[in-house]
Design a protein around this motif. Structure first.
Motif, PDB file in Angstrom:
ATOM      1  N   HIS A  20      42.477  39.806  38.041  1.00 13.88           N
ATOM      2  CA  HIS A  20      41.127  40.186  38.467  1.00 13.88           C
ATOM      3  C   HIS A  20      41.058  40.433  39.976  1.00 13.88           C
ATOM      4  CE1 HIS A  20      38.863  39.860  34.719  1.00 13.88           C
ATOM      5  NE2 HIS A  20      39.674  38.870  34.398  1.00 13.88           N
ATOM      6  N   LEU A  21      41.801  39.671  40.762  1.00 13.99           N
ATOM      7  CA  LEU A  21      41.809  39.919  42.201  1.00 13.99           C
ATOM      8  C   LEU A  21      42.525  41.230  42.525  1.00 13.99           C
ATOM      9  CD1 LEU A  21      42.438  36.412  43.816  1.00 13.99           C
ATOM     10  CD2 LEU A  21      40.285  37.613  43.483  1.00 13.99           C
ATOM     11  N   ASN A  22      43.617  41.502  41.833  1.00 19.72           N
ATOM     12  CA  ASN A  22      44.311  42.779  42.029  1.00 19.72           C
ATOM     13  C   ASN A  22      43.401  43.945  41.693  1.00 19.72           C
ATOM     14  OD1 ASN A  22      47.509  41.515  40.792  1.00 19.72           O
ATOM     15  ND2 ASN A  22      46.642  41.441  42.839  1.00 19.72           N
ATOM     16  N   GLU A  23      42.642  43.811  40.608  1.00 17.30           N
ATOM     17  CA  GLU A  23      41.685  44.852  40.228  1.00 17.30           C
ATOM     18  C   GLU A  23      40.666  45.090  41.325  1.00 17.30           C
ATOM     19  OE1 GLU A  23      40.108  43.615  36.353  1.00 17.30           O
ATOM     20  OE2 GLU A  23      40.551  45.643  35.705  1.00 17.30           O
ATOM     21  N   ALA A  24      40.287  44.018  42.023  1.00 17.16           N
ATOM     22  CA  ALA A  24      39.277  44.110  43.082  1.00 17.16           C
ATOM     23  C   ALA A  24      39.875  44.557  44.404  1.00 17.16           C
ATOM     24  CB  ALA A  24      38.581  42.760  43.250  1.00 17.16           C
ATOM     25  N   GLY A  25      41.179  44.840  44.434  1.00 11.67           N
ATOM     26  CA  GLY A  25      41.802  45.375  45.639  1.00 11.67           C
ATOM     27  C   GLY A  25      42.480  44.361  46.522  1.00 11.67           C
ATOM     28  N   PHE A  26      42.648  43.129  46.046  1.00 14.82           N
ATOM     29  CA  PHE A  26      43.323  42.105  46.827  1.00 14.82           C
ATOM     30  C   PHE A  26      44.807  42.060  46.477  1.00 14.82           C
ATOM     31  CE2 PHE A  26      38.937  40.567  46.481  1.00 14.82           C
ATOM     32  CZ  PHE A  26      38.652  40.248  47.799  1.00 14.82           C
ATOM     33  N   GLN A  27      45.601  41.654  47.447  1.00 14.67           N
ATOM     34  CA  GLN A  27      46.997  41.343  47.180  1.00 14.67           C
ATOM     35  C   GLN A  27      47.068  39.852  46.868  1.00 14.67           C
ATOM     36  OE1 GLN A  27      49.706  41.780  50.511  1.00 14.67           O
ATOM     37  NE2 GLN A  27      51.334  42.459  49.157  1.00 14.67           N
ATOM     38  N   THR A  28      47.898  39.458  45.936  1.00 12.22           N
ATOM     39  CA  THR A  28      47.961  38.054  45.560  1.00 12.22           C
ATOM     40  C   THR A  28      49.372  37.502  45.669  1.00 12.22           C
ATOM     41  OG1 THR A  28      48.202  38.640  43.210  1.00 12.22           O
ATOM     42  CG2 THR A  28      45.970  38.167  44.015  1.00 12.22           C
ATOM     43  N   VAL A  29      49.438  36.213  45.990  1.00  8.39           N
ATOM     44  CA  VAL A  29      50.684  35.461  46.015  1.00  8.39           C
ATOM     45  C   VAL A  29      50.441  34.202  45.197  1.00  8.39           C
ATOM     46  CG1 VAL A  29      52.460  34.414  47.446  1.00  8.39           C
ATOM     47  CG2 VAL A  29      51.089  36.287  48.359  1.00  8.39           C
ATOM     48  N   GLN A  30      51.417  33.808  44.384  1.00  5.20           N
ATOM     49  CA  GLN A  30      51.198  32.675  43.483  1.00  5.20           C
ATOM     50  C   GLN A  30      52.132  31.513  43.791  1.00  5.20           C
ATOM     51  OE1 GLN A  30      51.104  33.725  39.301  1.00  5.20           O
ATOM     52  NE2 GLN A  30      50.375  35.796  39.748  1.00  5.20           N
ATOM     53  N   ALA A  31      51.589  30.310  43.611  1.00  3.84           N
ATOM     54  CA  ALA A  31      52.386  29.088  43.735  1.00  3.84           C
ATOM     55  C   ALA A  31      51.982  28.150  42.613  1.00  3.84           C
ATOM     56  CB  ALA A  31      52.157  28.428  45.090  1.00  3.84           C
TER      57      ALA A  31
END
Length: 224
Positions: A20-31
């Protein structure tokens, strides 16, 4: 591009929030835990963090306190605990906001954008990858001094992949994010659109390439 760190020991939650964040145009990093999150923050600039409370070894309250010692970024705690005392613990640890599971992903995005405005971190409408600028407001793709317009789904697919370079997405993830959960067509639709995108950029120098990850799906990587 605004980069958001997602910390949760549940991979399904990380995947949901990331999509959902990627859809909104954000880059994401996961831990998957607090220690990994702190390591990522040392190695990569993150503009915000979304942190689960109930995690082994280092819980979300402890991680929030640790982040606050060294970083100035907005933090949202996600938790299944809705008691007032739990919320008090969250705010005492230094969180900016608190969202109880289950939650609406759109509400999470609203809250995140509000915090970014408060921290004066603006989300750009442009995605820059290699020599290419993708304008998510005008739906225009510019490569150096030339511009092009893509069919809507091709544009949305390109934007989604470019928002998270080097991250591999399955066909199912791409269908859910670009075509929507109610899409009843074949997943091979993704293959067709990927092929069209590759053809459109074949004789240009966009500074990126779309790679097939055998048995998994696709990812976009910068080449310059």
């Amino acid at each position: 591009m605004i980069s958001v760190l997602i910390v949760d020991d549940d991979p399904a939650v990380r995947r949901l929030v990331s999509i959902h964040l990627n859809e909104a145009g954000f880059q994401t990093v996961q831990a998957e835990n607090g220690k990994d999150a702190l390591t990522i923050l040392q190695q990569k600039k993150c503009d915000a963090a979304i942190v689960d409370v109930m995690m082994p070894e280092m819980n979300g309250f402890e991680l929030t306190e640790a982040i606050r010692c060294d970083y100035d970024l907005p933090i949202i705690l996600l938790t299944a605990k809705s008691a007032l005392s739990d919320k008090e613990s969250g705010f005492r640890s230094g969180t900016d906001d608190y969202l109880v599971k289950p939650f609406e992903p759109q509400e999470l995005i609203f809250r995140l954008n509000a915090l970014l405005r408060r921290y004066n971190k603006q989300q750009s409408s442009n995605i820059q990858i290699g020599n290419t600028t993708i304008d998510t407001k005008s739906y225009e793709v510019q490569i150096d001094d030339s511009s092009m317009l893509l069919p809507l789904k091709e544009f949305e697919l390109l934007s989604f992949l470019a928002a998270s370079p080097r991250q591999t997405f399955s066909r199912a993830q791409l269908i859910d994010s670009v075509w929507g959960l109610d899409f009843d067509g074949d997943e091979r639709t993704v293959d067709v659109h990927i092929k069209r995108l590759r053809e459109r950029f074949k004789n240009r120098q966009p500074g990126f390439k779309i790679l097939t990850v055998r048995g998994v799906g696709y990812k976009l990587e910068e080449t310059v």
